[in-house]
Design an enzyme around this catalytic site. Structure first.
Site, short mmCIF file in Angstrom:
data_model
loop_
_atom_site.label_atom_id
_atom_site.label_comp_id
_atom_site.label_asym_id
_atom_site.label_seq_id
_atom_site.Cartn_x
_atom_site.Cartn_y
_atom_site.Cartn_z
N SER A 101 0.86 -1.19 0.00
CA SER A 101 0.00 0.00 0.00
C SER A 101 0.89 1.24 0.00
CB SER A 101 -0.87 0.00 1.26
OG SER A 101 -0.02 0.16 2.40
N ASP B 111 -1.10 -1.59 -3.90
CA ASP B 111 -2.43 -1.83 -3.32
C ASP B 111 -3.08 -0.48 -2.98
OD1 ASP B 111 -4.52 -3.33 -2.21
OD2 ASP B 111 -3.57 -3.39 -0.22
N GLY C 75 -10.30 -7.17 1.48
CA GLY C 75 -10.83 -7.40 2.82
C GLY C 75 -11.17 -8.85 3.04
N ASN D 293 -7.17 -10.66 -1.56
CA ASN D 293 -6.23 -9.83 -0.80
C ASN D 293 -6.17 -10.20 0.68
OD1 ASN D 293 -5.99 -8.46 -3.18
ND2 ASN D 293 -6.46 -6.44 -2.32
P1 13P Z 1 -7.73 -7.74 5.05
O1 13P Z 1 -7.72 -6.59 6.00
O2 13P Z 1 -8.98 -8.53 5.16
O3 13P Z 1 -6.52 -8.60 5.15
O4 13P Z 1 -7.75 -7.12 3.56
C1 13P Z 1 -6.57 -6.70 2.94
C2 13P Z 1 -6.80 -5.94 1.69
O5 13P Z 1 -7.87 -5.89 1.15
C3 13P Z 1 -5.65 -5.25 1.12
O6 13P Z 1 -5.99 -4.50 0.01
O1 G3H Z 2 -6.37 -2.52 2.44
C1 G3H Z 2 -5.48 -2.03 3.10
C2 G3H Z 2 -4.31 -2.86 3.44
O2 G3H Z 2 -4.59 -3.72 4.52
C3 G3H Z 2 -3.11 -2.00 3.67
O3 G3H Z 2 -3.19 -1.32 4.87
O4 G3H Z 2 -2.59 1.06 4.38
O5 G3H Z 2 -2.27 0.06 6.68
O6 G3H Z 2 -0.79 -0.61 4.78
P1 G3H Z 2 -2.15 -0.13 5.21
ZN ZN Z 3 -7.93 -3.68 0.12
#
Ligand code: 13P
Ligand code: G3H
Ligand code: ZN
Length: 309
Positions: free
Chosen positions: A50, A82, A212, A254
């Site tokens: 991310s 991401d 998610g 994900n």
């Molecule tokens: P989780 O929080 O369910 O692991 O989802 C991660 C996600 O969607 C990252 O883009």
């Molecule tokens: O969907 C989000 C991911 O879990 C990434 O989270 O922005 O805290 O790295 P983050």
């Molecule tokens: Zn996500």
């Protein structure tokens, strides 16, 4: 095998009805654990970061770690941004060598989302990079935007087709009831498989992405709580539902939360049981092992990607 885009792995996933895990990475131990798991399972894999993970780890460190990791990993590996929040972040990752980016315009209006996604697609495709976009809103915390459950907006299948046609995006994240983080459902877990089916009817050749999608593995939550953590009532998407999603047209799943839980539960356990320990390797080694075990389980028993490299 060098880094690849997600094109071929997604084509195979749609042909053979399995999903590819996209695991969030932000340090060396997680990168190693995920790549070792993929290697041992002979599975294609997506490493994703991310924008906040990139800020934390720094983009050049991330790229070098991934490049080092794939040297002896003979499976297809993609490196993906991401939840890209804007064009500039996507451009930065494309220029740095990412093979895939997500532009997350889900917080904007349909027309704004189309325009932003199209801009990223044009830049990415000229450079051989693929683009994931998102339509619909997930409940919970999505980057900086906090979407309350009541605002959660499922993806409209007709809009999804129009969106993909107009933007040319390579894959589409849809909202069917999942949400980010460790608290996904207040009561029983429920996913709208009917919406997934309609989206697949409208877009049979577009890889579908589920965000998610952590299980919020009960054993890991228990270990965290047993050793001083405080995450009561955490709940995720059951394995059976993820298996069903993998078989019914979801190509990318994900996972971040489960890796966080795997790592933190082991670190808490070692530090609580062995208070004399202060060598980080003593707690990071079991933490890395637990992440690997978690990823292998998902590839083999849930997503069906083992042996599909
Ligand atoms: P989780 O929080 O369910 O692991 O989802 C991660 C996600 O969607 C990252 O883009
Ligand atoms: O969907 C989000 C991911 O879990 C990434 O989270 O922005 O805290 O790295 P983050
Ligand atoms: Zn996500």
């Amino acid at each position: 095998m060098g880094l690849v885009t997600t094109k071929e792995m997604f084509e195979k996933s749609m042909r053979e009805h399995f999903a590819i895990g996209a695991f969030n990475v932000n340090n060396m131990e997680i990168v190693q654990a995920v790549l070792d798991a993929a290697k041992e399972e002979n599975s294609p894999v997506i490493l994703q970061a991310s924008s906040s993970a990139i800020k934390y780890a720094r983009i050049n460190y991330l790229m070098k770690m991934v490049e080092a990791g794939i040297e002896d990993t003979n499976v297809p590996v993609a490196i993906h941004l991401d939840h890209g929040p804007d064009f500039e972040t996507c451009k930065m990752c494309i220029d740095a060598g990412f093979t895939s980016v997500m532009i997350d315009g889900s917080k904007y209006s349909f027309e704004e989302n189309v325009a932003l996604t199209k801009k990223v697609v044009d830049y990415a495709h000229e450079r051989g990079v693929v683009v994931e976009a998102e339509l619909g809103k997930l409940a919970g915390i999505e980057d900086d935007v906090n979407v309350s459950s009541s605002d959660a907006m499922y993806t409209d299948p007709d809009e999804a087709r129009e969106f993909v046609e107009r933007t040319g995006c390579d894959s589409l994240a849809i909202a069917i009831g999942t949400s980010h983080g460790a608290y996904k459902f207040k009561g029983e877990a429920k996913l709208r498989f009917d919406i997934l089916q309609k989206v697949k009817e409208k877009l049979p050749n577009t890889p579908i992405v589920l965000h998610g999608a952590s299980t919020v593995i009960a054993e890991l939550v228990e270990t965290c709580n047993k050793y001083g953590g405080n995450i009561p009532g955490a709940k995720g998407v059951p394995d059976e539902m993820l298996k069903e999603a993998s078989e019914k047209g979801v190509s990318k799943i994900n996972v971040d939360t489960d890796l966080r839980l795997a790592m933190t539960s082991e670190i808490r356990k070692v530090l609580a049981e062995e208070p004399e320990v202060f060598d980080p390797r003593k707690y990071l080694t079991p933490a890395r092992d637990k992440i690997k075990e978690t990823v292998k389980h998902k590839m083999r028993d849930v997503f069906g990607s083992s042996g599909k490299a």
